[in-house]
Write a protein that holds these residues in place. Structure first.
Motif, PDB file in Angstrom:
ATOM      1  N   TYR A  94     -42.982 -46.781  79.029  1.00  0.00           N
ATOM      2  CA  TYR A  94     -42.115 -47.788  79.804  1.00  0.00           C
ATOM      3  C   TYR A  94     -42.865 -48.514  80.759  1.00  0.00           C
ATOM      4  CZ  TYR A  94     -38.121 -45.725  77.330  1.00  0.00           C
ATOM      5  OH  TYR A  94     -37.258 -45.265  76.429  1.00  0.00           O
ATOM      6  N   GLN A 138     -38.101 -53.368  74.126  1.00  0.00           N
ATOM      7  CA  GLN A 138     -37.583 -54.125  74.788  1.00  0.00           C
ATOM      8  C   GLN A 138     -38.014 -54.676  76.038  1.00  0.00           C
ATOM      9  OE1 GLN A 138     -33.766 -52.889  74.891  1.00  0.00           O
ATOM     10  NE2 GLN A 138     -33.683 -51.857  72.731  1.00  0.00           N
ATOM     11  N   GLY A 143     -48.528 -42.423  75.297  1.00  0.00           N
ATOM     12  CA  GLY A 143     -47.108 -43.126  75.639  1.00  0.00           C
ATOM     13  C   GLY A 143     -46.682 -42.879  76.829  1.00  0.00           C
ATOM     14  N   LYS A 203     -29.931 -48.132  73.628  1.00  0.00           N
ATOM     15  CA  LYS A 203     -30.626 -46.852  73.836  1.00  0.00           C
ATOM     16  C   LYS A 203     -31.748 -46.882  72.757  1.00  0.00           C
ATOM     17  CE  LYS A 203     -27.907 -45.176  76.371  1.00  0.00           C
ATOM     18  NZ  LYS A 203     -28.316 -44.950  77.961  1.00  0.00           N
ATOM     19  N   PRO A 204     -32.883 -46.452  73.213  1.00  0.00           N
ATOM     20  CA  PRO A 204     -34.125 -46.351  72.565  1.00  0.00           C
ATOM     21  C   PRO A 204     -34.383 -45.811  71.181  1.00  0.00           C
ATOM     22  CG  PRO A 204     -34.442 -45.005  74.371  1.00  0.00           C
ATOM     23  CD  PRO A 204     -32.939 -45.718  74.598  1.00  0.00           C
ATOM     24  N   SER A 214     -36.759 -40.750  70.727  1.00  0.00           N
ATOM     25  CA  SER A 214     -36.110 -41.709  71.810  1.00  0.00           C
ATOM     26  C   SER A 214     -37.446 -42.396  72.353  1.00  0.00           C
ATOM     27  CB  SER A 214     -35.518 -40.978  72.865  1.00  0.00           C
ATOM     28  OG  SER A 214     -34.300 -40.207  72.410  1.00  0.00           O
ATOM     29  N   GLU A 215     -38.522 -41.875  72.773  1.00  0.00           N
ATOM     30  CA  GLU A 215     -39.814 -42.355  73.076  1.00  0.00           C
ATOM     31  C   GLU A 215     -41.122 -41.972  72.401  1.00  0.00           C
ATOM     32  OE1 GLU A 215     -39.961 -41.226  77.194  1.00  0.00           O
ATOM     33  OE2 GLU A 215     -37.820 -41.834  77.524  1.00  0.00           O
ATOM     34  N   TYR A 216     -42.198 -42.565  72.298  1.00  0.00           N
ATOM     35  CA  TYR A 216     -43.153 -42.670  71.767  1.00  0.00           C
ATOM     36  C   TYR A 216     -43.757 -41.107  72.140  1.00  0.00           C
ATOM     37  CZ  TYR A 216     -47.925 -42.633  69.962  1.00  0.00           C
ATOM     38  OH  TYR A 216     -49.090 -42.031  69.389  1.00  0.00           O
TER      39      TYR A 216
END
Lengths: 227, 301
Positions: A59, A97, A37, B254-255, B269-271
């Motif tokens: 991201y 997103q 990730g 917001k993630p 919030s993130e993987y």
């Protein structure tokens, strides 16, 4: 084939190696393991490399891509293939997103779902999504085509310019100035080619077409009192 | 920007490893929040009639033994306690109001971080790594835990501004985002008798939930009202005695990401923060929908 293990090497080392390689073009095929990730994987590649990421990416994966074919065997975070210019990016899982945001060219395929704002401000890229897309997708889309085999969320194509949107399933609501348009033979043909390229076996005649009503292009003096 | 993480164990066999599984999740969110960090862990429940409080002192050499002795005398009931760095967990066979009154008199500077039967809240300024090692997070046991790493935007970096915020018995809140109507809402809530200690926007969200629950809402109803009344960007994780809930604002700026296996439900919030969990490669991983509530709770005994 060159392999890279991101449990021992840093993202910066990996991206630098891709960029150095791009200049020399000795090794076209790359495989990355233990992506975990991490953000910014395979960003800014500008040669026709084949890059496979085994696992989830964070991201801005494959952002600004030119010419390379990048496959992610997992999910991706915000902004996959952001501002892509050419080449192709395939996500085997789902995307968060702003997938394909502002992208000018190339092909982005998401086999699962895409989150909110998919194709926001897209400028010529083709995006094909196997599942559903979230709200505010294709906001202010300038050009290119967005194909959705599942359903679309709220406010699809808000303030749309000339992106063409094809949706097979339901659309929760259309954004301002986005309307359903007639599906003519040339659209079915165009869509057939796109679905073939993306590798989806879906009947193009089962889609509906959406586009801009072109009522927001110019300021209308009749609306002056609203400001 | 902030980081939030949560881990809820479906498999009780993993409860002895809760802290060990959670520590790397919290630390993975350091990039999103290097200013302060904290967590609320649930487990080690006290029996009927007892309550558990987490107390925190700003002084590292605070004399807990003296305080507990005095407290036992003042309350005239049995209690049990242990110290953890500059915090202490107090278990006492008394009513909350009586304990609060006694503590306010005996140690007015002391902060009560949490009250409940199961919850313990530990937090402070510094990198997540410092906070988790200060409180020996890796050794902790429990059924579920939520945590936060803060990058301050709306108010100062202080221990009081760190998350989680307690919102009542066994309830707490962590927040990624910023609320734009917190000033007005704080004034309104004060009129309803809710007290605030900071200028922090998340404390207002916590106070709002406390108020709604006091009005008779259940958690789901309170969160439905929050979607109407809180203006701003947020992803919330809410810890309850039996589990946790996740909710994002309708715009979903917001993630948040969720993962579920037979053994656990995890959110982050993130993987990146989930990558260290066992069996994550085969987990169901998805992004929660905007303005939609996700609640996991074990059946009450």
């Amino acid at each position: 084939m060159k392999t890279f293990d991101l449990s021992s090497a840093s993202v910066r080392e990996f991206n630098q190696a891709l960029h150095d390689q791009a200049k020399q073009l000795e090794e076209r095929e790359w495989r990355v393991s233990n992506s975990g990730g991490k953000h910014n994987l395979a960003v800014g590649v500008n040669q026709p490399l084949d890059i496979v990421i085994d696992g989830h990416a964070g991201y801005y994966c494959a952002g600004m891509n030119q010419q390379a074919n990048i496959t992610v065997h997992g999910n991706v975070g915000v902004g996959v293939a952001e501002n892509m210019m050419s080449g192709s990016v395939r996500v085997k899982g789902s995307a968060s997103q702003a997938a394909g945001a502002t992208a000018h060219g190339g092909l982005l395929v998401i086999e699962g779902d895409a989150g909110a704002r998919c194709g926001i401000s897209m400028k010529g890229v083709d995006i094909v999504v196997g599942g559903n897309i979230g709200h505010m997708s294709c906001f202010m889309g300038r050009a290119g085509r967005l194909v959705v085999c599942g359903d679309a969320g709220d406010a699809l194509g808000d303030s749309l310019y000339e992106t063409v949107i094809y949706v097979k399933g339901s659309v929760k609501s259309l954004g301002a100035d986005c309307i359903e348009k007639e599906m003519r033979a040339e659209h079915i043909e165009e869509l057939r080619v796109l679905l073939d390229k993306a590798g989806f076996d879906v009947d193009p005649a089962s889609f509906k077409r959406y586009g801009s009503a072109r009522q927001l292009y110019n300021f209308k003096v009749d609306n002056a009192s609203a400001y | 920007m902030c980081g939030i993480v949560g881990l809820y164990l479906k498999n009780p066999a993993l409860e002895s490893q809760l802290g060990k599984l959670f520590e790397p999740m919290l630390q993975a969110m350091t990039d999103r929040g290097p200013d302060s960090a904290g967590f609320a862990i649930y487990g080690d429940e006290v029996g009927a009639g007892w309550i558990k409080l987490t107390l925190q002192s700003t002084a590292s050499d605070f004399d807990w033994t003296a305080l507990m002795g005095a407290l036992e005398g003042a309350l005239g009931c049995s209690l049990d306690w242990f110290q953890n760095a500059n915090a202490a967990v107090l278990k006492v066979n008394a009513a909350e109001a009586a304990v609060r009154a006694a503590l306010a008199e005996l140690a007015p500077g002391l902060r009560i971080m949490s009250v409940g039967q199961s919850i313990e809240i530990l937090k402070g300024m510094g990198l997540p790594e410092e906070i988790s090692s200060r409180f020996s997070l890796a050794k902790m046991k429990g059924s579920h835990i939520i945590g936060h790493t803060r990058m301050a935007t709306e108010s100062a970096v202080t221990m009081e501004g760190s998350h989680p915020f307690s919102t009542g018995m066994d309830l707490c809140l962590v927040h990624n985002g910023s609320l734009s109507n917190h000033f007005r809402l704080r004034q309104e809530l004060r009129r309803h008798g809710i007290e605030f200690e900071t200028e922090n926007d998340t404390e207002v969200a916590a106070g709002y939930l406390t108020w709604r629950l006091r009005q008779g809402d259940n958690l789901k109803q309170a969160l439905d009202h929050a979607l109407e009344d809180l203006d701003g960007f947020y992803t919330f994780a809410i810890g309850t005695r039996d589990g946790f809930a996740v909710i994002r604002d309708p715009v979903a700026c917001k993630p948040a990401i969720l993962a579920e296996t037979d053994d656990y439900v995890a959110m982050a919030s993130e993987y990146q923060a989930l990558a260290s969990l066992p069996g994550i490669e085969k987990a169901k991983v998805w992004e929660p929908e905007p303005a939609t509530m996700y609640i996991w709770e074990r059946k009450s005994a």
